[in-house]
Each structure stands twice: as C-alpha cells, then as structure tokens.
Design a protein around this motif. Structure first.
Motif, PDB file in Angstrom:
ATOM      1  N   LEU A   1       1.728   1.894  -3.488  1.00 15.57           N
ATOM      2  CA  LEU A   1       0.597   2.372  -4.272  1.00 15.57           C
ATOM      3  C   LEU A   1       0.305   3.849  -4.020  1.00 15.57           C
ATOM      4  O   LEU A   1      -0.174   4.538  -4.893  1.00 15.57           O
ATOM      5  CB  LEU A   1      -0.654   1.552  -3.943  1.00 15.57           C
ATOM      6  CG  LEU A   1      -0.715   0.168  -4.558  1.00 15.57           C
ATOM      7  CD1 LEU A   1      -1.987  -0.529  -4.128  1.00 15.57           C
ATOM      8  CD2 LEU A   1      -0.641   0.232  -6.059  1.00 15.57           C
TER       9      LEU A   1
ATOM     10  N   TYR B   1       0.822  -1.204   0.000  1.00 14.86           N
ATOM     11  CA  TYR B   1       0.000   0.000   0.000  1.00 14.86           C
ATOM     12  C   TYR B   1       0.862   1.262   0.000  1.00 14.86           C
ATOM     13  O   TYR B   1       0.529   2.253  -0.630  1.00 14.86           O
ATOM     14  CB  TYR B   1      -0.955   0.007   1.190  1.00 14.86           C
ATOM     15  CG  TYR B   1      -2.065  -0.997   1.041  1.00 14.86           C
ATOM     16  CD1 TYR B   1      -2.935  -0.937  -0.035  1.00 14.86           C
ATOM     17  CD2 TYR B   1      -2.237  -2.025   1.943  1.00 14.86           C
ATOM     18  CE1 TYR B   1      -3.943  -1.858  -0.208  1.00 14.86           C
ATOM     19  CE2 TYR B   1      -3.243  -2.965   1.793  1.00 14.86           C
ATOM     20  CZ  TYR B   1      -4.093  -2.869   0.711  1.00 14.86           C
ATOM     21  OH  TYR B   1      -5.079  -3.787   0.555  1.00 14.86           O
TER      22      TYR B   1
ATOM     23  N   GLU C   1      -8.668   6.016  -1.009  1.00 14.62           N
ATOM     24  CA  GLU C   1      -8.676   5.980  -2.474  1.00 14.62           C
ATOM     25  C   GLU C   1      -7.873   4.792  -2.989  1.00 14.62           C
ATOM     26  O   GLU C   1      -8.239   4.183  -3.984  1.00 14.62           O
ATOM     27  CB  GLU C   1      -8.121   7.286  -3.040  1.00 14.62           C
ATOM     28  CG  GLU C   1      -9.047   8.465  -2.831  1.00 14.62           C
ATOM     29  CD  GLU C   1      -8.412   9.791  -3.181  1.00 14.62           C
ATOM     30  OE1 GLU C   1      -9.176  10.718  -3.525  1.00 14.62           O
ATOM     31  OE2 GLU C   1      -7.174   9.906  -3.114  1.00 14.62           O
ATOM     32  N   VAL C   2      -6.780   4.466  -2.315  1.00  7.79           N
ATOM     33  CA  VAL C   2      -5.987   3.301  -2.702  1.00  7.79           C
ATOM     34  C   VAL C   2      -6.813   2.039  -2.548  1.00  7.79           C
ATOM     35  O   VAL C   2      -6.872   1.187  -3.447  1.00  7.79           O
ATOM     36  CB  VAL C   2      -4.699   3.204  -1.851  1.00  7.79           C
ATOM     37  CG1 VAL C   2      -3.994   1.878  -2.094  1.00  7.79           C
ATOM     38  CG2 VAL C   2      -3.768   4.351  -2.171  1.00  7.79           C
TER      39      VAL C   2
ATOM     40  N   GLU D   1      -6.695   4.112 -10.307  1.00  8.70           N
ATOM     41  CA  GLU D   1      -6.024   2.927 -10.849  1.00  8.70           C
ATOM     42  C   GLU D   1      -6.994   2.107 -11.690  1.00  8.70           C
ATOM     43  O   GLU D   1      -6.692   1.730 -12.811  1.00  8.70           O
ATOM     44  CB  GLU D   1      -5.478   2.080  -9.706  1.00  8.70           C
ATOM     45  CG  GLU D   1      -4.665   0.904 -10.145  1.00  8.70           C
ATOM     46  CD  GLU D   1      -4.060   0.150  -8.975  1.00  8.70           C
ATOM     47  OE1 GLU D   1      -3.303  -0.793  -9.246  1.00  8.70           O
ATOM     48  OE2 GLU D   1      -4.330   0.494  -7.819  1.00  8.70           O
ATOM     49  N   SER D   2      -8.184   1.846 -11.157  1.00  8.68           N
ATOM     50  CA  SER D   2      -9.193   1.104 -11.906  1.00  8.68           C
ATOM     51  C   SER D   2     -10.391   1.987 -12.257  1.00  8.68           C
ATOM     52  O   SER D   2     -11.364   1.518 -12.830  1.00  8.68           O
ATOM     53  CB  SER D   2      -9.660  -0.118 -11.114  1.00  8.68           C
ATOM     54  OG  SER D   2     -10.177   0.277  -9.871  1.00  8.68           O
ATOM     55  N   SER D   3     -10.322   3.259 -11.900  1.00  3.98           N
ATOM     56  CA  SER D   3     -11.324   4.249 -12.304  1.00  3.98           C
ATOM     57  C   SER D   3     -10.594   5.552 -12.596  1.00  3.98           C
ATOM     58  O   SER D   3      -9.409   5.685 -12.275  1.00  3.98           O
ATOM     59  CB  SER D   3     -12.375   4.448 -11.205  1.00  3.98           C
ATOM     60  OG  SER D   3     -11.787   5.008 -10.052  1.00  3.98           O
TER      61      SER D   3
ATOM     62  N   GLY E   1      -9.463   1.722  -5.183  1.00  2.00           N
ATOM     63  CA  GLY E   1      -8.982   1.603  -6.558  1.00  2.00           C
ATOM     64  C   GLY E   1      -9.108   2.883  -7.356  1.00  2.00           C
ATOM     65  O   GLY E   1      -8.952   2.882  -8.575  1.00  2.00           O
ATOM     66  N   ARG E   2      -9.366   3.994  -6.697  1.00  5.73           N
ATOM     67  CA  ARG E   2      -9.518   5.278  -7.384  1.00  5.73           C
ATOM     68  C   ARG E   2      -8.183   5.680  -8.001  1.00  5.73           C
ATOM     69  O   ARG E   2      -7.140   5.613  -7.365  1.00  5.73           O
ATOM     70  CB  ARG E   2      -9.975   6.341  -6.389  1.00  5.73           C
ATOM     71  CG  ARG E   2     -10.018   7.702  -6.947  1.00  5.73           C
ATOM     72  CD  ARG E   2     -11.403   8.270  -6.870  1.00  5.73           C
ATOM     73  NE  ARG E   2     -11.327   9.680  -7.209  1.00  5.73           N
ATOM     74  CZ  ARG E   2     -11.909  10.171  -8.261  1.00  5.73           C
ATOM     75  NH1 ARG E   2     -12.643   9.395  -9.011  1.00  5.73           N
ATOM     76  NH2 ARG E   2     -11.807  11.438  -8.545  1.00  5.73           N
TER      77      ARG E   2
END
Length: 110
Positions: free
Chosen positions: A7, A4, A33-34, A40-42, A37-38
């Motif tokens: 990330l 994490y 947010e990590v 990164e996947s959105s 998935g903010r």
C-alpha cells in the motif's frame, strides 16, 4: 506487513499548490496515512480531506532510490475540485488526459 508495504507504493499523495504553473509534486504515503486510508478512501491532495465524489488517476511517478532513478505508475485518488487542478497542471505540461484510468464516485460508509 506485506500488505502495508504494498500500500505504501500503490497510492501517492499529491501537492497541487503549484498546479497553475504546470507543476505537480508527488510523494509516497506514510504509515499513518496508510492506516487512516488517506489517498485511498479520501482525497490524496495535500491539504484536502474530501471523502465524496472521488476520482482515481494513474500517473507516472519518477523518484530516486539508492542513487538510481526509477519510475512507477501510482494511483492518485482526488476529489472533483482537485481533479480540475490536476488536469490544469497536466494540460500546462502537455500531458492532457492521456493517463486517466478511471472515474468513479465513492460514497462514505458511515
């Protein structure tokens, strides 16, 4: 925990509200947010939650830590609409498309 921590600094969140003036604001992602998935996947643009047709850019991020100026290359994942705003901001600053890393389409797995 180490995963994490990595990330937090690998992806950034962008503020594109002043892209018409050629200004781009970046910040690190928060822990929530990590985990969500903010960025990164959105879409990683502030105020946008798109999760389809995402593009990944590698942009320089200058920040201050402990009074010392630092620069890092971070990944910025944005939807195609926000990518146009990003390109507009970079063109106004004279950056153009010099650091565009990759373009990819991602489908949301439901």
């Amino acid at each position: 925990r180490h995963y994490y921590a990595k990330l937090f600094r690998e992806f950034a969140i962008a503020d594109l509200s002043r892209s018409a003036d050629g200004l781009l604001g970046l910040r690190w992602r928060t822990e929530s947010e990590v985990l969500a998935g903010r960025g990164e996947s959105s879409c990683g643009a502030k105020g946008c939650a798109a999760a389809r047709c995402l593009e990944t850019f590698e942009v320089p991020f200058t920040y201050r830590e402990a009074g010392q100026a630092k620069t890092a290359l971070v990944k910025l994942v944005v939807c195609s609409e926000c990518a146009e705003k990003l390109a507009e901001a970079r063109a106004k600053r004279g950056g153009g498309r010099r650091r565009k890393r990759q373009r990819e389409s991602r489908a949301v797995l439901a």
